[in-house]
Design an enzyme around this catalytic site. Structure first.
Site, PDB file in Angstrom:
ATOM      1  N   HIS A 133      -7.586  -1.214   5.474  1.00  0.00           N
ATOM      2  CA  HIS A 133      -6.723  -0.383   5.973  1.00  0.00           C
ATOM      3  C   HIS A 133      -6.682   1.045   5.282  1.00  0.00           C
ATOM      4  O   HIS A 133      -7.054   2.005   5.850  1.00  0.00           O
ATOM      5  CB  HIS A 133      -5.458  -0.949   5.758  1.00  0.00           C
ATOM      6  CG  HIS A 133      -4.042  -0.257   6.295  1.00  0.00           C
ATOM      7  ND1 HIS A 133      -4.087  -0.117   7.427  1.00  0.00           N
ATOM      8  CD2 HIS A 133      -2.913   0.186   5.783  1.00  0.00           C
ATOM      9  CE1 HIS A 133      -2.806   0.541   7.835  1.00  0.00           C
ATOM     10  NE2 HIS A 133      -2.216   0.988   6.699  1.00  0.00           N
TER      11      HIS A 133
ATOM     12  N   ASP B 215       6.130   4.135   5.145  1.00  0.00           N
ATOM     13  CA  ASP B 215       6.853   2.977   5.654  1.00  0.00           C
ATOM     14  C   ASP B 215       6.864   1.658   5.048  1.00  0.00           C
ATOM     15  O   ASP B 215       7.451   0.686   5.507  1.00  0.00           O
ATOM     16  CB  ASP B 215       6.576   3.058   7.122  1.00  0.00           C
ATOM     17  CG  ASP B 215       4.970   2.407   7.364  1.00  0.00           C
ATOM     18  OD1 ASP B 215       4.139   2.751   6.628  1.00  0.00           O
ATOM     19  OD2 ASP B 215       4.505   1.922   8.462  1.00  0.00           O
ATOM     20  N   HIS B 216       6.082   1.708   3.851  1.00  0.00           N
ATOM     21  CA  HIS B 216       5.887   0.598   3.040  1.00  0.00           C
ATOM     22  C   HIS B 216       6.452   0.703   1.713  1.00  0.00           C
ATOM     23  O   HIS B 216       6.772  -0.107   0.995  1.00  0.00           O
ATOM     24  CB  HIS B 216       4.355   0.021   2.965  1.00  0.00           C
ATOM     25  CG  HIS B 216       4.131  -0.696   4.369  1.00  0.00           C
ATOM     26  ND1 HIS B 216       4.050  -2.003   4.538  1.00  0.00           N
ATOM     27  CD2 HIS B 216       3.633  -0.047   5.758  1.00  0.00           C
ATOM     28  CE1 HIS B 216       3.649  -1.953   5.789  1.00  0.00           C
ATOM     29  NE2 HIS B 216       3.327  -0.884   6.440  1.00  0.00           N
TER      30      HIS B 216
ATOM     31  N   ASP C 106      -0.504  -4.219   5.689  1.00  0.00           N
ATOM     32  CA  ASP C 106      -1.274  -3.630   6.840  1.00  0.00           C
ATOM     33  C   ASP C 106      -2.512  -4.188   6.370  1.00  0.00           C
ATOM     34  O   ASP C 106      -2.740  -3.921   5.246  1.00  0.00           O
ATOM     35  CB  ASP C 106      -1.002  -2.239   7.109  1.00  0.00           C
ATOM     36  CG  ASP C 106       0.218  -1.926   7.752  1.00  0.00           C
ATOM     37  OD1 ASP C 106       1.142  -2.689   8.053  1.00  0.00           O
ATOM     38  OD2 ASP C 106       0.683  -0.733   7.633  1.00  0.00           O
TER      39      ASP C 106
ATOM     40  N   GLU D 232       1.448  -8.554   9.781  1.00  0.00           N
ATOM     41  CA  GLU D 232       1.658  -7.613  10.617  1.00  0.00           C
ATOM     42  C   GLU D 232       1.324  -7.892  12.139  1.00  0.00           C
ATOM     43  O   GLU D 232       0.327  -8.457  12.186  1.00  0.00           O
ATOM     44  CB  GLU D 232       1.073  -6.280  10.038  1.00  0.00           C
ATOM     45  CG  GLU D 232      -0.628  -6.198  10.175  1.00  0.00           C
ATOM     46  CD  GLU D 232      -1.164  -4.796  10.562  1.00  0.00           C
ATOM     47  OE1 GLU D 232      -0.428  -4.245  11.669  1.00  0.00           O
ATOM     48  OE2 GLU D 232      -2.212  -4.119  10.010  1.00  0.00           O
TER      49      GLU D 232
ATOM     50  N   HIS E 158       6.439  -6.192  11.899  1.00  0.00           N
ATOM     51  CA  HIS E 158       5.715  -4.840  11.782  1.00  0.00           C
ATOM     52  C   HIS E 158       5.075  -4.686  13.246  1.00  0.00           C
ATOM     53  O   HIS E 158       3.850  -4.413  13.349  1.00  0.00           O
ATOM     54  CB  HIS E 158       4.727  -4.650  10.783  1.00  0.00           C
ATOM     55  CG  HIS E 158       4.273  -3.076  10.350  1.00  0.00           C
ATOM     56  ND1 HIS E 158       3.346  -2.413  11.298  1.00  0.00           N
ATOM     57  CD2 HIS E 158       4.660  -2.294   9.578  1.00  0.00           C
ATOM     58  CE1 HIS E 158       3.098  -1.168  10.789  1.00  0.00           C
ATOM     59  NE2 HIS E 158       3.835  -1.150   9.630  1.00  0.00           N
TER      60      HIS E 158
ATOM     61  N   HIS F 269       1.228   3.825   2.164  1.00  0.00           N
ATOM     62  CA  HIS F 269       2.111   4.508   3.043  1.00  0.00           C
ATOM     63  C   HIS F 269       3.616   4.404   3.308  1.00  0.00           C
ATOM     64  O   HIS F 269       4.056   3.376   2.605  1.00  0.00           O
ATOM     65  CB  HIS F 269       1.702   3.895   4.658  1.00  0.00           C
ATOM     66  CG  HIS F 269       0.247   4.223   5.032  1.00  0.00           C
ATOM     67  ND1 HIS F 269      -0.516   3.453   5.997  1.00  0.00           N
ATOM     68  CD2 HIS F 269      -0.586   5.509   4.924  1.00  0.00           C
ATOM     69  CE1 HIS F 269      -1.612   4.218   6.365  1.00  0.00           C
ATOM     70  NE2 HIS F 269      -1.592   5.357   5.695  1.00  0.00           N
TER      71      HIS F 269
ATOM     72  N   HIS G 124       0.635  -1.118  -0.026  1.00  0.00           N
ATOM     73  CA  HIS G 124      -0.144   0.046  -0.025  1.00  0.00           C
ATOM     74  C   HIS G 124       0.849   1.180  -0.049  1.00  0.00           C
ATOM     75  O   HIS G 124       2.094   1.308   0.079  1.00  0.00           O
ATOM     76  CB  HIS G 124      -0.946   0.047   1.279  1.00  0.00           C
ATOM     77  CG  HIS G 124      -0.323   0.162   2.426  1.00  0.00           C
ATOM     78  ND1 HIS G 124       0.110  -1.067   3.055  1.00  0.00           N
ATOM     79  CD2 HIS G 124      -0.080   1.033   3.404  1.00  0.00           C
ATOM     80  CE1 HIS G 124       0.628  -0.841   4.270  1.00  0.00           C
ATOM     81  NE2 HIS G 124       0.192   0.580   4.637  1.00  0.00           N
TER      82      HIS G 124
END
Length: 600
Positions: free
Chosen positions: A156, A71-72, A177, A202, A413, A69, A67
């Site tokens: 999410h 941090d991904h 996530d 996660e 995660h 975000h 996705h």
């Protein structure tokens, strides 16, 4: 046996910088390629030294992004344009559309102002996204001859997906996530009961079981209303898309119902962009929004207006949604510095904050925050942590494991102590072996190899036993008389005639029925009758190796002879056999004819 290996380069006993190296069936796959929002040094990106720089493109079969975000996906342009990866990259269409906007926004806010050189540029972001291949929901993509991936709805955020990765008989599910609870604009995560060898999930909220969603929303609205009614200002740090829209829908509905006139603001431009994306990808939202979208767009807010930086010093109450969500940079930090010293104001943190961010420090109870320019800000405002997180809680993670039915589970995660608690719970309650590797630690385990065999339609239709003996009894096993053929790296179970024809073999078959009168009027057991047959054949084939089996069958050299004794007064005996050895057939034929004549 074949093995599966997993090495976290990020998000191993940590939240942030998700990057998992998976080796399955000889293929190397990178799952997510994120950055750590709590660091501005070398720890910001995953440690790519685990992958040989010289043969990076030969080493990795593909990269999968779950996705948008950061941090991904935040390290993806760095990996493609600076490290040099140019292989396949897969993500959903909404993720591909939103990723470059968030990447550019982050780069502009955090990099341009600090003059960093070891970071990607705007051009690099664009070039990176040109290399992306999109995957539709439930679409199976054949990466190469052996590797295939399939995307499932993860909830999410808009476009988030879980991925099933298969190589031969081995399979792994990576959740990214996910959220199993539907909210005001997205549906719940869903996946097939695919029974993978490994589920990589996660575990952000590994020890949390959330209270009622309705109670949480009511508490949030009450706190916001009480603060602005007393003249205070409310700051809600959010990410540009996802949780922000969820909370905007909630406040918009409440303001309309209560007829409130106090201004609500959203960071400039993000509301418009969000509305565009939700219109474009309406099929990714929940059923309610899909049904009402034609008549009313839930994202066209009447009470929420664009925010101008000049409003920071305005007197009077207001509610402001500002990015980013963890208070690590940007507009949300600027507003925080101004409003934090006033005890009438309120900070509502609606989601998880990684260690090292200002958001994490404030939630942990820090009363003074020191910034990079040595500015110290006293925190007198009320700080409320209210989980509007779009992650699954412990109950949701357990539900997914129970539904998916993996052989083993691996946690990423999440914080180490919380992971340990959940890992024990998974082992004790679900009986699954559970791993929780740290960054740089490799987990390896063997998986049983199951060979796929294609069965011909002709063989399935026939379901023959011995001539004249077809069973319809459900309790009795159905026997398929077939031939296992290995050809062109494939294994097939085929009807013998079909197989021999394909392989160019000449079949020889003889079938006859003979009736034997038993001296004992009460009848002899089947075993005695088969003994008679076996003894006769032995005497006729003295120079051949004869093997007896308990299932009423004998093997004479390469010939299989099956005997089935019918349970009736005449003791009819049905015999059938087949062989491929022409020389043996020449010797057998006259012997069998002679034996048949003698026993009639």
């Amino acid at each position: 046996m074949s093995s599966i290996q997993v090495t976290p380069l990020g998000a191993g006993q940590d939240v942030g910088r998700s990057c998992i190296l998976l080796t399955i069936g000889g293929k190397n796959i990178m799952l997510d390629c994120g950055m750590h929002m709590g660091f501005n040094d070398d720890r910001r990106f995953p440690d790519f030294s685990f992958i040989s720089q010289d043969n990076l493109n030969q080493h990795l079969s593909c990269v999968i992004i779950s996705h948008f975000h950061l941090d991904h996906c935040g390290a993806l342009p760095y990996m493609t344009e600076m490290v040099g990866y140019n292989g396949p990259i897969y993500m959903t269409m909404p993720t591909k559309a939103i990723c470059p906007i968030l990447l550019e926004d982050y780069r502009r806010i955090t990099v341009d102002k600090k003059g960093e050189t070891n970071f990607f540029t705007s051009t690099m972001v664009k070039d990176c996204m040109k290399k992306v291949t999109t995957v539709g929901l439930h679409e199976t993509v054949q990466v190469d001859d052996d590797l295939e991936i399939k995307a499932y709805y993860a909830g999410h955020v808009l476009g988030a997906a879980m991925f099933l990765i298969k190589v031969g008989s081995q399979s792994v599910v990576y959740t990214g996530d996910f959220n199993t609870t539907p909210d005001r604009h997205l549906g719940p995560a869903w996946i097939d009961k695919c029974r993978p060898d490994l589920l990589i999930t996660e575990s952000t909220y590994a020890t949390t079981i959330r209270d009622s969603k309705r109670c949480r929303e009511r508490d949030f609205l009450t706190k916001v209303h009480d603060c602005v009614e007393k003249g205070g200002k409310v700051l809600i740090p959010v990410f540009a898309l996802g949780r922000a829209q969820e909370m905007c829908i909630l406040l918009e509905t409440y303001w309309e119902r209560m007829n409130l006139k106090i201004p609500i603001y959203f960071a400039v431009g993000l509301t418009e962009k969000a509305t565009t994306f939700y219109k474009m990808f309406i099929t990714w939202t929940n059923q309610k929004i899909k049904k009402t979208f034609v008549h009313r767009n839930m994202f066209d807010f009447k009470h929420i207006k664009p925010f101008d930086r000049a409003y920071i010093d305005n007197p009077g109450p207001m509610v402001v949604f500002a990015t980013p969500g963890m208070l690590h940079s940007g507009l949300s930090v600027q507003i925080f510095k101004k409003w934090a010293p006033n005890e009438n104001n309120m900070l509502i943190m609606p989601g998880y904050c990684v260690s090292g961010t200002i958001g994490h420090k404030v939630i942990s109870g820090a009363k003074k925050i020191e910034f990079e320019n040595r500015q110290i800000v006293e925190v007198k405002m009320s700080v409320q942590y209210m989980s509007f997180s779009a992650h699954a809680d412990a109950k949701g993670i357990m539900q997914l494991i129970q539904h998916c039915e993996p052989s083993k589970v691996l946690l990423v995660h999440g914080e180490a102590s919380k992971m340990e608690f959940l890992a024990k719970k998974i082992t004790q309650e679900l009986g699954k072996e559970c791993f929780m590797p740290a960054n740089g630690e490799t987990i390896s385990f063997d998986t049983p190899v199951s060979v796929q065999v294609d069965t011909s339609l002709n063989l399935l239709k026939k379901q023959l036993f011995v001539e004249g003996a077809v069973t319809t009894t459900a309790k009795r096993k159905n026997v398929l008389h077939g031939m296992l053929v290995m050809n062109n790296n494939k294994i097939r179970l085929m009807e013998p005639d079909e197989a021999m024809s394909e392989l160019g073999l000449v079949p020889h078959q003889i079938r006859f029925t003979s009736t034997i009168l038993v001296d004992d009027p009460s009848g002899a057991p089947a075993s005695r009758l088969t003994d008679v047959i076996f003894a006769k054949i032995k005497s006729l084939l003295e120079n051949k190796t004869v093997q007896l089996a308990p299932d009423c069958s004998i093997t004479v050299a390469s010939v299989l002879i099956k005997v089935d004794v019918c349970e009736d007064d005449t003791k009819s005996i049905c015999l059938s056999w087949g062989y491929q050895d022409e020389e043996l057939g020449k010797h057998l034929l006259p012997l069998i004819k002679k034996w048949a004549t003698e026993t009639k």
